[in-house]
Design an enzyme around this catalytic site. Structure first.
Site, short mmCIF file in Angstrom:
data_model
loop_
_atom_site.label_atom_id
_atom_site.label_comp_id
_atom_site.label_asym_id
_atom_site.label_seq_id
_atom_site.Cartn_x
_atom_site.Cartn_y
_atom_site.Cartn_z
N SER A 110 -4.92 12.63 -71.24
CA SER A 110 -6.03 13.10 -72.07
C SER A 110 -7.38 12.50 -71.65
O SER A 110 -7.87 12.81 -70.58
CB SER A 110 -5.71 12.82 -73.53
OG SER A 110 -6.62 13.47 -74.36
N ASP A 249 -12.50 16.82 -72.51
CA ASP A 249 -11.82 15.62 -72.01
C ASP A 249 -10.93 16.04 -70.82
O ASP A 249 -11.00 17.19 -70.37
CB ASP A 249 -11.03 14.92 -73.13
CG ASP A 249 -9.91 15.79 -73.67
OD1 ASP A 249 -9.99 17.02 -73.52
OD2 ASP A 249 -8.94 15.25 -74.23
N ASP A 251 -7.87 16.88 -70.36
CA ASP A 251 -6.91 17.98 -70.48
C ASP A 251 -7.45 19.15 -71.30
O ASP A 251 -6.71 20.08 -71.63
CB ASP A 251 -5.58 17.48 -71.05
CG ASP A 251 -5.70 16.91 -72.45
OD1 ASP A 251 -6.76 16.32 -72.77
OD2 ASP A 251 -4.76 17.07 -73.25
N ASP A 253 -8.25 19.68 -74.38
CA ASP A 253 -7.91 20.04 -75.77
C ASP A 253 -9.03 19.61 -76.71
O ASP A 253 -9.01 19.93 -77.89
CB ASP A 253 -6.54 19.47 -76.20
CG ASP A 253 -6.47 17.95 -76.16
OD1 ASP A 253 -7.38 17.32 -75.58
OD2 ASP A 253 -5.49 17.41 -76.72
#
Ligand code: MG
Length: 460
Positions: A110, A249, A251, A253
């Site tokens: 993340s 960020d 990833d 999400d």
């Protein structure tokens, strides 16, 4: 929380594998190929040695190593693998639901730096595994009682090629952005680098990209989207006369927006602006501020607060049949689309609002600024328990104007004037955190002093 934490799982037998957002740790420290292999076997065993598992990863240098190991574990324990390769986390959640798979795995750390990686697991409906599901995986992992299927039942790998186009089209159907908006997108060289700019272009925006070359070293900036890491984005937005900047960020999400003046948005205010558009019942976490309550009040909606962590928000959305939910960190869930947090859809939604009601600076400035404060008081693990057991009674005695008491995650008191305070033991460090927001500075000081005095008395 990383894997190295010595916290027991309750039985006291072993270290805890899953933290607040899946398994997370340093590569060749806590996170190794061997761990990924056994997690793959544990997931397939949990699924009774059959079914299809979607697997994706972000661009970290350790992604191939972990993907190959986890896939080997899944195959050996009888599951098929549906490979997405490098994709944003929301695409894994979407693909599990869309392909009617039995689970999804995203290999990502993340917002953590390049040397970290991790594993997050997703349900059939695209929602993250709940803490109780993670506990079951953990039990299987440590017991090493994996299903090992016979040679003729070993799983197969399928490469999924057409899911991105479906995802793009479904996202575009959800928003209606007036054409011609100039948007700067900064995906941190992470998993959103390919798809996020494409989707905004196809939504009719003029897109300028920053840190949009995929690179697991994150050379342009640290993947955590905070003010310190988004200085370049802030400059580029104002220098190019863009209407909005969108940062993700590692990833994708999460999403944080920069206004047309080059200022990073207040996280609570951004959440309030989007929540107000949904109306109805909204889920947020105990650490979210007052602006979201006031925004929902203005449209006759309701705010329900839950424990910190996006899976808790997702669970509460299902229980409460809510229209929208999010954490102030910029992790937002859109139940009209998928139960996986989606930073690209979050970006599209704030851009849609800006195209219809903007500029973003005005939308943000129309929401009042209330003084707030975050304090941390050193406190041992044992003392944390003592403080949290006794503080509620003492605070209720101290304040006469308490409107609501919420004990779902720490202790959150809301006062009659909307001011609030959250007393919460840190999950990873030896601190008690006091977070509060009030209508004026004098009230902030009074609430803070009262809380600290009581905590210090309990510690003495
Ligand atoms: Mg993330």
């Amino acid at each position: 929380m990383s894997v190295k934490s010595k916290k027991s799982n309750g039985s006291g037998k072993h270290e805890k594998l899953f933290g607040t957002s899946g398994i997370r740790g340093k590569i060749q420290g806590e996170v190794t190929a061997e761990l990924a292999l056994n997690v793959g076997k544990a997931i397939a065993t949990y699924l009774n040695g059959k079914g299809d598992v979607v697997v994706g990863y972000d661009p970290r240098t350790s992604n191939q190593m972990l993907e190959n190991a986890i896939c080997a574990g899944l195959l050996e324990s009888g599951c098929n693998v549906l490979k997405l390769k490098m994709v944003p986390t929301p695409l894994v959640g979407y693909a599990v639901a869309k392909l009617d798979a039995d689970a999804g795995i995203m290999i990502t750390a993340s917002h953590n730096p390049s040397e970290y990686n991790g594993i997050k697991v997703w349900n059939k409906n695209g929602m993250a595994y709940t803490p109780s599901q993670e506990e079951k995986l953990e039990e299987i992992y440590y017991s090493k009682e994996f299903i090992n299927v016979s040679w003729e039942n070993i799983g197969n790998i399928y490469f999924i090629e057409d899911i991105k186009e479906k995802y793009i089209n479904e996202l575009l159907n959800l928003v209606d952005i007036k054409p011609g908006l100039k948007v700067v997108i900064d995906p941190a060289s992470g998993a959103g680098s390919e798809l996020s700019p494409i989707i905004f272009r196809r939504a009719g925006c003029e897109v300028i990209t920053l840190n949009s070359q995929v690179d697991g070293f994150f050379p342009g900036r640290n993947p955590e989207p905070n003010e310190n890491n988004l200085k370049d984005l802030m400059k580029v937005v104002s220098a190019t006369g863009a209407n909005i900047g969108i940062a993700h960020d590692g990833d994708a999400d999460r999403m944080i927006a920069v206004d047309e003046q080059g200022r990073i948005s207040d996280f609570d205010k951004l959440l309030a602006i989007v929540s107000r558009e949904f109306g109805g019942k909204i889920i947020t976490t105990v650490d979210a501020g007052l602006s979201i309550d006031e925004a929902l009040e203005s449209v006759g909606g309701e705010v329900v607060r839950t424990k910190v962590g996006d899976v808790n928000v997702a669970e509460a959305i299902c229980e409460e049949n809510a229209t929208f939910g999010g954490e102030p960190s910029g992790t937002w869930l859109h139940p009209d689309f998928c139960m996986c947090p989606d930073g690209i859809l979050s970006g599209l939604r704030i851009t849609e609002i800006v195209s219809k009601k903007g500029p973003l600076s005005k939308l943000l400035d129309d929401i009042p600024n209330y003084p707030n404060l975050r304090e941390k008081i050193p406190c041992s693990k044992e003392d944390k328990l003592n403080v949290m057991e006794n503080i509620q009674g003492l605070l209720i005695k101290k304040f006469e104007d308490i409107a609501n008491v919420n004990t779902i995650d720490g202790l959150r008191l809301t006062f009659n004037d909307g001011s609030w305070v959250l007393v919460r033991p840190s999950g990873t460090e030896d601190y008690i955190r006091v977070t509060l927001e009030a209508k004026d500075q004098k009230r902030v000081e009074f609430i803070k002093d009262s809380c600290i005095e009581i905590i210090e008395k309990l510690l003495s």
